[in-house]
Design a protein around this motif. Sequence first.
Motif, PDB file in Angstrom:
ATOM      1  N   LEU A 102       7.136   3.101   9.413  1.00 47.13           N
ATOM      2  CA  LEU A 102       5.943   3.381   8.609  1.00 47.13           C
ATOM      3  C   LEU A 102       4.773   2.523   9.089  1.00 47.13           C
ATOM      4  CD1 LEU A 102       4.247   4.275   6.226  1.00 47.13           C
ATOM      5  CD2 LEU A 102       5.662   2.917   4.708  1.00 47.13           C
ATOM      6  N   LYS A 103       5.038   1.246   9.272  1.00 46.32           N
ATOM      7  CA  LYS A 103       3.992   0.317   9.701  1.00 46.32           C
ATOM      8  C   LYS A 103       3.504   0.632  11.133  1.00 46.32           C
ATOM      9  CE  LYS A 103       3.272  -4.728   9.696  1.00 46.32           C
ATOM     10  NZ  LYS A 103       2.610  -4.831  10.985  1.00 46.32           N
ATOM     11  N   VAL A 104       4.447   0.773  12.029  1.00 53.99           N
ATOM     12  CA  VAL A 104       4.102   0.965  13.449  1.00 53.99           C
ATOM     13  C   VAL A 104       3.412   2.322  13.677  1.00 53.99           C
ATOM     14  CG1 VAL A 104       5.097   1.262  15.756  1.00 53.99           C
ATOM     15  CG2 VAL A 104       5.876  -0.626  14.297  1.00 53.99           C
ATOM     16  N   PHE A 105       3.941   3.377  13.091  1.00 52.91           N
ATOM     17  CA  PHE A 105       3.335   4.707  13.291  1.00 52.91           C
ATOM     18  C   PHE A 105       1.968   4.791  12.602  1.00 52.91           C
ATOM     19  CE2 PHE A 105       7.831   6.760  13.660  1.00 52.91           C
ATOM     20  CZ  PHE A 105       7.898   6.394  14.994  1.00 52.91           C
ATOM     21  N   LEU A 153       7.005   9.291   7.122  1.00 48.22           N
ATOM     22  CA  LEU A 153       6.005  10.069   6.389  1.00 48.22           C
ATOM     23  C   LEU A 153       6.390  10.185   4.912  1.00 48.22           C
ATOM     24  CD1 LEU A 153       3.474  11.922   6.486  1.00 48.22           C
ATOM     25  CD2 LEU A 153       5.006  13.816   7.090  1.00 48.22           C
ATOM     26  N   ASP A 154       7.644  10.494   4.656  1.00 45.42           N
ATOM     27  CA  ASP A 154       8.099  10.616   3.267  1.00 45.42           C
ATOM     28  C   ASP A 154       7.989   9.269   2.539  1.00 45.42           C
ATOM     29  OD1 ASP A 154       8.555  13.287   3.588  1.00 45.42           O
ATOM     30  OD2 ASP A 154      10.709  13.109   3.893  1.00 45.42           O
ATOM     31  N   ARG A 155       8.291   8.211   3.243  1.00 45.40           N
ATOM     32  CA  ARG A 155       8.171   6.880   2.649  1.00 45.40           C
ATOM     33  C   ARG A 155       6.705   6.567   2.326  1.00 45.40           C
ATOM     34  NH1 ARG A 155      11.558   2.381   2.746  1.00 45.40           N
ATOM     35  NH2 ARG A 155      13.061   4.083   2.656  1.00 45.40           N
ATOM     36  N   TYR A 156       5.816   6.939   3.248  1.00 40.39           N
ATOM     37  CA  TYR A 156       4.383   6.741   3.009  1.00 40.39           C
ATOM     38  C   TYR A 156       3.947   7.474   1.742  1.00 40.39           C
ATOM     39  CZ  TYR A 156      -0.686   6.917   3.731  1.00 40.39           C
ATOM     40  OH  TYR A 156      -2.049   6.812   3.582  1.00 40.39           O
ATOM     41  N   TRP A 157       4.420   8.688   1.617  1.00 40.78           N
ATOM     42  CA  TRP A 157       4.031   9.496   0.467  1.00 40.78           C
ATOM     43  C   TRP A 157       4.600   8.915  -0.835  1.00 40.78           C
ATOM     44  CZ3 TRP A 157       0.413  12.016  -1.420  1.00 40.78           C
ATOM     45  CH2 TRP A 157       0.565  12.968  -2.432  1.00 40.78           C
ATOM     46  N   CYS A 168      -5.524   7.589   6.755  1.00 39.57           N
ATOM     47  CA  CYS A 168      -4.435   8.105   5.932  1.00 39.57           C
ATOM     48  C   CYS A 168      -3.351   8.641   6.855  1.00 39.57           C
ATOM     49  CB  CYS A 168      -4.966   9.231   5.040  1.00 39.57           C
ATOM     50  SG  CYS A 168      -3.648  10.110   4.171  1.00 39.57           S
ATOM     51  N   MET A 169      -2.132   8.216   6.616  1.00 42.16           N
ATOM     52  CA  MET A 169      -1.055   8.650   7.521  1.00 42.16           C
ATOM     53  C   MET A 169      -0.825  10.157   7.447  1.00 42.16           C
ATOM     54  SD  MET A 169       2.442   6.613   8.153  1.00 42.16           S
ATOM     55  CE  MET A 169       3.908   7.422   8.753  1.00 42.16           C
ATOM     56  N   LEU A 170      -1.104  10.769   6.304  1.00 40.57           N
ATOM     57  CA  LEU A 170      -0.988  12.237   6.219  1.00 40.57           C
ATOM     58  C   LEU A 170      -1.955  12.895   7.200  1.00 40.57           C
ATOM     59  CD1 LEU A 170      -1.048  12.886   2.345  1.00 40.57           C
ATOM     60  CD2 LEU A 170       0.941  12.479   3.813  1.00 40.57           C
ATOM     61  N   GLY A 171      -3.200  12.415   7.172  1.00 43.97           N
ATOM     62  CA  GLY A 171      -4.211  12.989   8.060  1.00 43.97           C
ATOM     63  C   GLY A 171      -3.916  12.680   9.522  1.00 43.97           C
ATOM     64  N   ASN A 172      -3.496  11.454   9.773  1.00 35.75           N
ATOM     65  CA  ASN A 172      -3.193  11.065  11.155  1.00 35.75           C
ATOM     66  C   ASN A 172      -2.072  11.941  11.734  1.00 35.75           C
ATOM     67  OD1 ASN A 172      -4.947   9.025  10.466  1.00 35.75           O
ATOM     68  ND2 ASN A 172      -3.463   7.356  10.606  1.00 35.75           N
TER      69      ASN A 172
END
Lengths: 192, 192
Positions: free
Chosen positions: A15-18, A57-61, A101-105
Motif C-alpha cells: 500500500l505504501k510503496v505503490f 487497493l482494497d486495503r487503501y479503500w 488518491c490511490m484510486l485515481g492513480n
Amino acid sequence: MPQPSLKEEIVEAALKVFHERGFNAAGVKDVTDAAGAPKGSFYNHFHSKERLGVAALDRYWQRTRTALDILKDEQIPPIARLRASFRTLGEGASRNFKLGCMLGNFSTELSDQSPQIREHLTGIFESWTRAIEACAAAAQRDGSMRQDIDAEVIAAFLVNSWEGAMLRAKVDRTGAAIQAFEEIVFNGLLVR
Amino acid sequence: MPQPSLKEEIVEAALKVFHERGFNAAGVKDVTDAAGAPKGSFYNHFHSKERLGVAALDRYWQRTRTALDILKDEQIPPIARLRASFRTLGEGASRNFKLGCMLGNFSTELSDQSPQIREHLTGIFESWTRAIEACAAAAQRDGSMRQDIDAEVIAAFLVNSWEGAMLRAKVDRTGAAIQAFEEIVFNGLLVR
C-alpha cells in the motif's frame, strides 16, 4: 505454512510503496524490502504482483472508509455529511499532496493493464458513488440541494471531480484544487 | 548526423506507446520498435527516456490545441466556445475511452517521479486554465455565466473536473463521466 502476519506486513508495505511510487515503477523486491521480508517469501503469499496490487487497493479503500461512513450517518443533515466526508478526504490528502488518491492513480496507470484491478476500481467507485447519491437525494428531499439535476448524475460528477482535484493536487503539491472543489460544490453549484 | 525525420518518428511512436501503455510499463525498445527504428539509434536523438516523455507530452498538447484555439475564437459567444472546446476534447476521447487524457495519466504516474515532466504538466495546465478563465470572465461579463464565483476558481475547477471525468472514462470505458460533466457544467452549474 505461511505466517498470516507476514502476509499482512507485505500488504501494508505494498500500500505504501505503490501509493508513493506507482505500481509499475515499484518491484516486488521494493515491497518485500519495505516489509522486511525475504523476496522469496512473496510467492508463498501471493500468486502475482497483480494480486498484491488488488490487495493493496482494497486495503487503501478500507482505510478510506471513515469518509464513507460519514455519508451514512443519519444523525447529521445530508449536506453536512457530504461536506464532512470530502473534508475528511481532503485532510488525509493534505498530509502529503504528492501521493494523490490511490484510486485515481491506479485508474490511470492500470485500468487497461490489469482486468482484475479495473474490476476492483469499478466496484469501489460504484459503492462510493451510491453512498453519495443517497446523501444527495436526501439533501434534495430536505431542500438543501438543488433538485433540477438527478442525484445519480450529481454523485458521479462529485466522485469524478474529486479525483480530478486529487490528480491536480499531485502535480501542484498544494491544496488549491481541493479548495476550488469545495468552493464550487458547497458554496455555489449544489448547495443553495 | 541524426536524421530529423527519425527523431520525429520516435516522438510520434512515443506519444502512441506512452498514451496506450503508460510511461513506466513501456520501454525505450517498445518505442523504437513502434517507430521501426533500431534501439541503438535512440540515444543519438534523446539523452534519456525522460526527455522523450517530455517530447511526447508536448506533442500531445500540440495535438490538443484545436480545443484550446476554440476558446480564443472571439467570433463565437464565450459560453459556446467553452462548450465547443470540451465537446471537441470529448469527441477525441470517445474514439478510445481506454486511453484517457495523457495529461492526467502523466500527472498521476510521473509528477513525483520526474521533475521535468511535472514542470511541463504545470505549464500546460496553467495555460489551459488561463484560456478557460478568459472565456469564463467574458461569459460573466455578457451575463451568460453565474458571477458569484471567481472566473479563476471556475477555470481551475473545470480543468480538474475534466481530468477527473477522463480518468473515470478510462476505468468505465464509456462516455458516462463526460456526459455527467457536460450536464452539470452546462445545464446546471455555471450556465443559467
